[in-house]
Design a protein around this motif. Structure first.
Motif, mmCIF file in Angstrom:
data_model
loop_
_atom_site.group_PDB
_atom_site.id
_atom_site.type_symbol
_atom_site.label_atom_id
_atom_site.label_comp_id
_atom_site.label_asym_id
_atom_site.label_seq_id
_atom_site.Cartn_x
_atom_site.Cartn_y
_atom_site.Cartn_z
ATOM 1 N N CYS A 146 0.835 -1.214 0.000
ATOM 2 C CA CYS A 146 0.000 0.000 0.000
ATOM 3 C C CYS A 146 0.866 1.259 0.000
ATOM 4 C CB CYS A 146 -0.961 -0.017 1.209
ATOM 5 S SG CYS A 146 -2.317 1.169 1.083
ATOM 6 N N HIS A 198 -4.026 0.136 -8.726
ATOM 7 C CA HIS A 198 -5.315 0.831 -8.713
ATOM 8 C C HIS A 198 -6.338 0.137 -9.614
ATOM 9 C CE1 HIS A 198 -7.640 4.513 -10.387
ATOM 10 N NE2 HIS A 198 -8.208 4.145 -9.266
ATOM 11 N N PRO A 205 -12.190 1.906 2.411
ATOM 12 C CA PRO A 205 -10.734 1.854 2.509
ATOM 13 C C PRO A 205 -10.267 2.441 3.843
ATOM 14 C CG PRO A 205 -11.417 3.469 0.854
ATOM 15 C CD PRO A 205 -12.643 2.770 1.335
ATOM 16 N N SER A 226 -4.775 4.569 5.385
ATOM 17 C CA SER A 226 -3.586 4.415 4.555
ATOM 18 C C SER A 226 -3.962 4.265 3.080
ATOM 19 C CB SER A 226 -2.787 3.200 5.028
ATOM 20 O OG SER A 226 -1.680 2.981 4.201
ATOM 21 N N GLU A 227 -4.928 3.391 2.792
ATOM 22 C CA GLU A 227 -5.367 3.199 1.415
ATOM 23 C C GLU A 227 -5.995 4.476 0.874
ATOM 24 O OE1 GLU A 227 -8.212 0.357 -1.377
ATOM 25 O OE2 GLU A 227 -8.228 0.050 0.786
ATOM 26 N N GLN A 228 -6.810 5.135 1.665
ATOM 27 C CA GLN A 228 -7.458 6.366 1.207
ATOM 28 C C GLN A 228 -6.421 7.434 0.868
ATOM 29 O OE1 GLN A 228 -10.787 6.704 0.486
ATOM 30 N NE2 GLN A 228 -10.057 8.588 -0.455
ATOM 31 N N ARG A 252 -10.039 1.770 -5.739
ATOM 32 C CA ARG A 252 -9.483 0.955 -4.650
ATOM 33 C C ARG A 252 -8.113 0.458 -5.092
ATOM 34 N NH1 ARG A 252 -12.915 -0.795 -0.466
ATOM 35 N NH2 ARG A 252 -10.899 -1.297 0.475
ATOM 36 N N LEU A 253 -7.325 0.034 -4.113
ATOM 37 C CA LEU A 253 -6.047 -0.598 -4.389
ATOM 38 C C LEU A 253 -6.253 -2.093 -4.269
ATOM 39 C CD1 LEU A 253 -3.594 1.709 -2.435
ATOM 40 C CD2 LEU A 253 -4.318 1.855 -4.823
ATOM 41 N N GLN A 281 -5.191 -4.245 -1.297
ATOM 42 C CA GLN A 281 -5.945 -4.153 -0.050
ATOM 43 C C GLN A 281 -7.256 -4.929 -0.087
ATOM 44 O OE1 GLN A 281 -4.448 -2.468 2.718
ATOM 45 N NE2 GLN A 281 -2.867 -2.873 1.183
#
Length: 106
Positions: free
Chosen positions: A44, A50, A64, A67-69, A83-84, A87
Motif C-alpha cells: 500500500c 489501482h 478503505p 492508509s489506502e485512502q 481501490r487498491l 488491499q
C-alpha cells in the motif's frame, strides 16, 4: 476457490480464481494482468495496483482504511469507486468480484 473478474480499459474481461485471503493484486500479477503493476509488492505504498470496483460491488466492500485512502488521493484519475487491489482480500463475501482496470497507472 473464489472468482474475480478483471475488465481492462477496452472492455476485455478476464475471470480468474483466487484462494481465501489472497489479494486481488496477487491474483492479477500471478496471471499476467499487465495493467496491475504492483511496484511495491502489495504494501500500500505506490498505488500501481489501482482499480475501479464495479458499481454493483461498491456497497459490499468495507471502506478503505486511512492508509489506502491516502494513496487513492494521490492516484491519476481517482473516483469514488477507486481501490487498491493489494488491499482487497478474497473471501466468500467477495466471490464474483468485478474490477475495472485503468488504461494507465501513472
Amino acid at each position: 476457490m473464489y472468482r474475480v473478474t478483471f475488465i481492462d480499459a477496452d472492455g476485455q474481461a478476464t475471470e480468474l480464481t483466487a484462494q481465501q485471503g489472497q489479494s486481488v493484486m496477487s491474483v492479477a500479477v500471478a496471471n499476467g494482468i499487465d495493467q496491475i503493476l504492483a511496484e511495491c509488492g502489495g504494501s500500500c505504498a505506490c498505488g500501481t495496483c489501482h482499480c475501479y470496483v464495479d458499481q454493483s460491488w461498491t456497497e459490499r466492500l468495507p471502506a478503505p482504511d486511512e492508509s489506502e485512502q491516502g494513496m487513492i488521493e494521490c492516484l491519476m484519475n481517482p473516483t469514488e469507486r477507486s481501490r487498491l487491489t493489494c488491499q482487497l482480500k478474497m473471501s466468500e463475501a467477495l466471490d464474483g468480484l468485478v474490477v475495472h482496470l485503468p488504461r494507465e497507472q501513472y
